[in-house]
Structures are given as C-alpha cells and as structure tokens.
Motif scaffolding. Structure first.
Motif, PDB file in Angstrom:
ATOM      1  N   GLY A 130      13.127 112.993  42.525  1.00 31.54           N
ATOM      2  CA  GLY A 130      12.219 112.678  41.433  1.00 31.54           C
ATOM      3  C   GLY A 130      12.708 113.224  40.106  1.00 31.54           C
ATOM      4  O   GLY A 130      12.624 112.552  39.070  1.00 31.54           O
ATOM      5  N   MET A 131      13.231 114.437  40.102  1.00 29.12           N
ATOM      6  CA  MET A 131      13.752 115.041  38.869  1.00 29.12           C
ATOM      7  C   MET A 131      14.945 114.256  38.330  1.00 29.12           C
ATOM      8  O   MET A 131      15.059 114.038  37.121  1.00 29.12           O
ATOM      9  CB  MET A 131      14.147 116.499  39.124  1.00 29.12           C
ATOM     10  N   LYS A 170      15.298 108.514  33.147  1.00 32.21           N
ATOM     11  CA  LYS A 170      14.285 107.859  32.310  1.00 32.21           C
ATOM     12  C   LYS A 170      14.276 108.473  30.911  1.00 32.21           C
ATOM     13  O   LYS A 170      14.190 107.764  29.897  1.00 32.21           O
ATOM     14  CB  LYS A 170      12.911 107.983  32.964  1.00 32.21           C
ATOM     15  N   LEU A 171      14.377 109.800  30.841  1.00 30.12           N
ATOM     16  CA  LEU A 171      14.436 110.468  29.534  1.00 30.12           C
ATOM     17  C   LEU A 171      15.695 110.086  28.769  1.00 30.12           C
ATOM     18  O   LEU A 171      15.670 109.959  27.533  1.00 30.12           O
ATOM     19  CB  LEU A 171      14.363 111.983  29.716  1.00 30.12           C
ATOM     20  N   ASP A 172      16.811 109.897  29.469  1.00 25.84           N
ATOM     21  CA  ASP A 172      18.046 109.460  28.819  1.00 25.84           C
ATOM     22  C   ASP A 172      17.868 108.080  28.173  1.00 25.84           C
ATOM     23  O   ASP A 172      18.309 107.846  27.048  1.00 25.84           O
ATOM     24  CB  ASP A 172      19.196 109.410  29.828  1.00 25.84           C
ATOM     25  N   VAL A 173      17.224 107.178  28.907  1.00 26.65           N
ATOM     26  CA  VAL A 173      16.990 105.829  28.382  1.00 26.65           C
ATOM     27  C   VAL A 173      16.036 105.874  27.191  1.00 26.65           C
ATOM     28  O   VAL A 173      16.254 105.212  26.169  1.00 26.65           O
ATOM     29  CB  VAL A 173      16.444 104.908  29.491  1.00 26.65           C
ATOM     30  N   ILE A 174      14.969 106.672  27.304  1.00 27.82           N
ATOM     31  CA  ILE A 174      14.020 106.801  26.201  1.00 27.82           C
ATOM     32  C   ILE A 174      14.709 107.383  24.969  1.00 27.82           C
ATOM     33  O   ILE A 174      14.498 106.922  23.839  1.00 27.82           O
ATOM     34  CB  ILE A 174      12.833 107.682  26.622  1.00 27.82           C
ATOM     35  N   PHE A 212       7.124 107.298  22.886  1.00 34.32           N
ATOM     36  CA  PHE A 212       6.606 108.663  22.970  1.00 34.32           C
ATOM     37  C   PHE A 212       5.635 108.815  24.137  1.00 34.32           C
ATOM     38  O   PHE A 212       5.575 109.873  24.778  1.00 34.32           O
ATOM     39  CB  PHE A 212       5.924 109.055  21.660  1.00 34.32           C
ATOM     40  N   THR A 213       4.870 107.778  24.423  1.00 35.80           N
ATOM     41  CA  THR A 213       3.983 107.819  25.585  1.00 35.80           C
ATOM     42  C   THR A 213       4.793 107.929  26.867  1.00 35.80           C
ATOM     43  O   THR A 213       4.483 108.747  27.759  1.00 35.80           O
ATOM     44  CB  THR A 213       3.104 106.560  25.630  1.00 35.80           C
ATOM     45  N   GLU A 214       5.841 107.108  26.982  1.00 36.95           N
ATOM     46  CA  GLU A 214       6.706 107.177  28.165  1.00 36.95           C
ATOM     47  C   GLU A 214       7.437 108.514  28.248  1.00 36.95           C
ATOM     48  O   GLU A 214       7.714 109.016  29.340  1.00 36.95           O
ATOM     49  CB  GLU A 214       7.710 106.018  28.130  1.00 36.95           C
ATOM     50  N   MET A 215       7.733 109.100  27.088  1.00 36.22           N
ATOM     51  CA  MET A 215       8.399 110.405  27.076  1.00 36.22           C
ATOM     52  C   MET A 215       7.484 111.476  27.663  1.00 36.22           C
ATOM     53  O   MET A 215       7.929 112.346  28.444  1.00 36.22           O
ATOM     54  CB  MET A 215       8.799 110.783  25.646  1.00 36.22           C
ATOM     55  N   GLN A 237       8.255 113.571  30.972  1.00 35.74           N
ATOM     56  CA  GLN A 237       8.277 115.031  30.928  1.00 35.74           C
ATOM     57  C   GLN A 237       7.349 115.637  31.982  1.00 35.74           C
ATOM     58  O   GLN A 237       7.740 116.557  32.708  1.00 35.74           O
ATOM     59  CB  GLN A 237       7.863 115.507  29.535  1.00 35.74           C
ATOM     60  N   ARG A 238       6.134 115.100  32.065  1.00 39.00           N
ATOM     61  CA  ARG A 238       5.190 115.621  33.049  1.00 39.00           C
ATOM     62  C   ARG A 238       5.635 115.299  34.483  1.00 39.00           C
ATOM     63  O   ARG A 238       5.429 116.105  35.403  1.00 39.00           O
ATOM     64  CB  ARG A 238       3.802 115.035  32.789  1.00 39.00           C
ATOM     65  N   GLY A 239       6.228 114.124  34.658  1.00 40.14           N
ATOM     66  CA  GLY A 239       6.751 113.788  35.979  1.00 40.14           C
ATOM     67  C   GLY A 239       7.862 114.728  36.404  1.00 40.14           C
ATOM     68  O   GLY A 239       7.931 115.154  37.566  1.00 40.14           O
ATOM     69  N   PHE A 240       8.739 115.074  35.449  1.00 42.97           N
ATOM     70  CA  PHE A 240       9.821 116.022  35.735  1.00 42.97           C
ATOM     71  C   PHE A 240       9.239 117.386  36.097  1.00 42.97           C
ATOM     72  O   PHE A 240       9.675 118.033  37.067  1.00 42.97           O
ATOM     73  CB  PHE A 240      10.732 116.130  34.509  1.00 42.97           C
ATOM     74  N   GLN A 241       8.241 117.823  35.326  1.00 38.93           N
ATOM     75  CA  GLN A 241       7.623 119.121  35.597  1.00 38.93           C
ATOM     76  C   GLN A 241       6.915 119.137  36.961  1.00 38.93           C
ATOM     77  O   GLN A 241       6.982 120.137  37.692  1.00 38.93           O
ATOM     78  CB  GLN A 241       6.613 119.458  34.495  1.00 38.93           C
ATOM     79  N   ALA A 242       6.253 118.039  37.307  1.00 40.64           N
ATOM     80  CA  ALA A 242       5.551 117.962  38.585  1.00 40.64           C
ATOM     81  C   ALA A 242       6.527 118.036  39.751  1.00 40.64           C
ATOM     82  O   ALA A 242       6.265 118.708  40.763  1.00 40.64           O
ATOM     83  CB  ALA A 242       4.727 116.682  38.656  1.00 40.64           C
ATOM     84  N   ASN A 243       7.659 117.358  39.630  1.00 39.07           N
ATOM     85  CA  ASN A 243       8.666 117.417  40.697  1.00 39.07           C
ATOM     86  C   ASN A 243       9.303 118.793  40.784  1.00 39.07           C
ATOM     87  O   ASN A 243       9.631 119.268  41.880  1.00 39.07           O
ATOM     88  CB  ASN A 243       9.731 116.338  40.457  1.00 39.07           C
TER      89      ASN A 243
END
Length: 297
Positions: A11-12, A18-22, A265-268, A272-278
């Motif tokens: 997941g991370m 995803k952050l790279d693409v954003i 920014f919404t997707e960011m 970010q929260r998805g990365f933190q959750a994983n």
C-alpha cells in the motif's frame, strides 16, 4: 510472519507512486498542452482459507473466506480532457477544439513524427513553422506531408508580407503586391494559390496536418509535450482536420494544461492519509510481533 506487514508495504509503494503522479501534475499546471495522469489501484492476491459451497435441500450455501495480500497499481492513465484556452493574439499560437493533435517531425516528413497539443509555434529564420524544440510542424497537400514554409512565393519570387491561419488549418497569405491567396505546394516549391488564376488546383493548398487516434490514452509521453503513437493507440488518421473530423483550429489561442489544482490537492490529501494508514498497519504489526517475542522472558 504477519501478512499485514507486506500488505502495508504494498500500500505504501502504491500511494508513493500516486504522490509522484500528483506531483508531476501540479508541476505542469501551467504547461501548454499538458495532459494529467491518474493512478488506479487493484488488489494484489487473495489467500483462500475456505472455498464456497453450493446450497442444497439439506444445507444452505457458504461464502468463500479469503484474506487479501495487498494492492498494486492497475494503470497510470493519461487523461485527454480539453485544457483551458488562453488567448495570446499571436498568429502562430494554435489550439485545436476537438480530438485532433498537431503533428511535428524532427526530419520534416511523416516517417518520424510525433503528436502534440502544444501549439506554441514560431517561424524560424527560413520562415518554417517549428515548435519550441525546433521540430517542424507538418502540413499536408495532395495527401503528402511536408514542413510549412511561410516566406516567399517561390514560383513568382515575391515575398509574403502577412499571413493568417483559418479554422480548417489553411494558411492565407498576402504577397508584396497585395495579391491574396492560400499557401500551396506543388511538390517542390511553395507558392500563393489564387482561385482566380488559371490552373488553380485546390488540392495543392497546404494546411496544418493533424492526426486523430482511436485511443488517445494509448499514446506514449516522450517528453517536451510530445506523444508517440503506440500499437494500443489504434488507427492513426493523418491528414487535413476537416477530413479526419478532428475539430477546428483556432489561431491566437493556446490550449493550456487540463490539471485541476483543487482535484490534485484533494487527491494529495487522500494519498498522504493512505500512506500514513499503511505505515500504521506496519507499526501495529510490529507491535504484535514484539508482544509475541516477549511471551517468553
């Protein structure tokens, strides 16, 4: 070892991509003709603990029991929605209202060509229409591709004093004597083609070449706001924009990036929260393993 450790790692990795693409989307928010990217995920593997059973007269059915083993990137799509038009009033700045792409080539022919939505073109020292990287913007006449040269009537030997590009991509020129016509090409020379002159042949009129592909998402980004046609892009309909139904060409306008900062920014935040959750999944799994190790002291 706990499966959740590896699920968290997968997941991370996915959210990092995803952050790279954003980040790339945000960096190109003001890039002419840029098309944003989008990451789509899918589950990785599932471990089946027990299979499902079919219901019968004596017993009801049972659903399968499965444990997921993480996620992976399904696709990184290029989104070919139109960008916002920006008026520049520069005659060589072009934008297409439609599905067509401009066609450019470093060699000046259609053997090594690239597609682009970036219409910030200029005339070089010889009067040829080029992009910001020096690639020739291709025109088409009699079904043949060639560079566009707006300098001199090479048949009459008269210099062009002004020009304009219409919605069908034809180039209207005026020579030093005030004669008006369309830029044309006879296979060797560029000239002013006037419908009132003898031997007028409309097929020799030169227009901006465009290309329409069946699957724009199948195009490959090669940098410098250029796309390369791949096998999954489908048919490549090259020619005049009125023949391939690619839309209309507007002069003095540029198509800007289709990036929406609010969406990015919404997707960011989600990434970010998805990365933190994983990451939390990994630390929690680590705490459980620590407790197991400390069972025997």
């Amino acid at each position: 070892m706990l499966k959740s450790l590896y699920s968290g790692v997968s997941g991370m990795k996915g959210f990092q991509t995803k952050l790279d693409v954003i980040g790339n989307n945000v960096a190109n928010v003001n890039t002419v003709g840029f098309k944003k990217g989008r990451v789509v995920f899918q589950d990785l593997l599932n471990q089946t603990l027990s299979g499902g059973t079919t219901a019968n007269n004596q017993r009801g059915g049972i659903n399968p029991q499965q444990v997921g083993l993480g996620s992976k990137i399904a696709t990184i799509d290029t989104i070919h929605t139109p960008g916002s038009p920006m008026t520049t009033n520069v005659g060589t700045d072009l934008a297409i209202d439609g599905d067509a792409f401009f066609v450019v080539s470093p060699d000046g022919d259609d053997t090594n060509k690239f597609l682009t939505k970036a219409g910030n073109f200029t005339l070089d020292g010889q009067g040829r229409l080029v992009d910001s990287n020096g690639n020739f913007v291709l025109g088409v006449a009699n079904g043949v591709a060639m560079p566009i040269k707006i300098a001199t009537d090479e048949v009459a030997g008269k210099k062009f004093t002004s020009y304009s590009i219409d919605s069908d991509g034809y180039i209207n020129v005026v020579d030093k004597d005030g004669k008006i016509g369309k830029l044309a090409y006879d296979g060797s020379k560029y000239f002013l083609n006037n419908p009132n002159q003898a031997g007028y042949d409309e097929t020799k009129n030169l227009s901006i070449a465009t290309s329409v592909v069946q699957n724009p998402a199948g195009l490959k980004k090669v940098g410098n706001s250029l796309f390369e046609v791949t096998g999954n892009a489908g048919t490549n309909d090259f020619g005049r924009i009125k023949d391939n139904a690619g839309g209309e060409i507007y002069s003095g306008v540029l198509e800007m990036s289709n990036v929406d900062l609010t969406e990015e920014f919404t997707e960011m935040i989600i990434a970010q929260r998805g990365f933190q959750a994983n990451a939390r999944t990994i630390t929690t799994s680590d705490s459980i393993l620590e407790e197991i190790v400390n069972l025997k002291r």
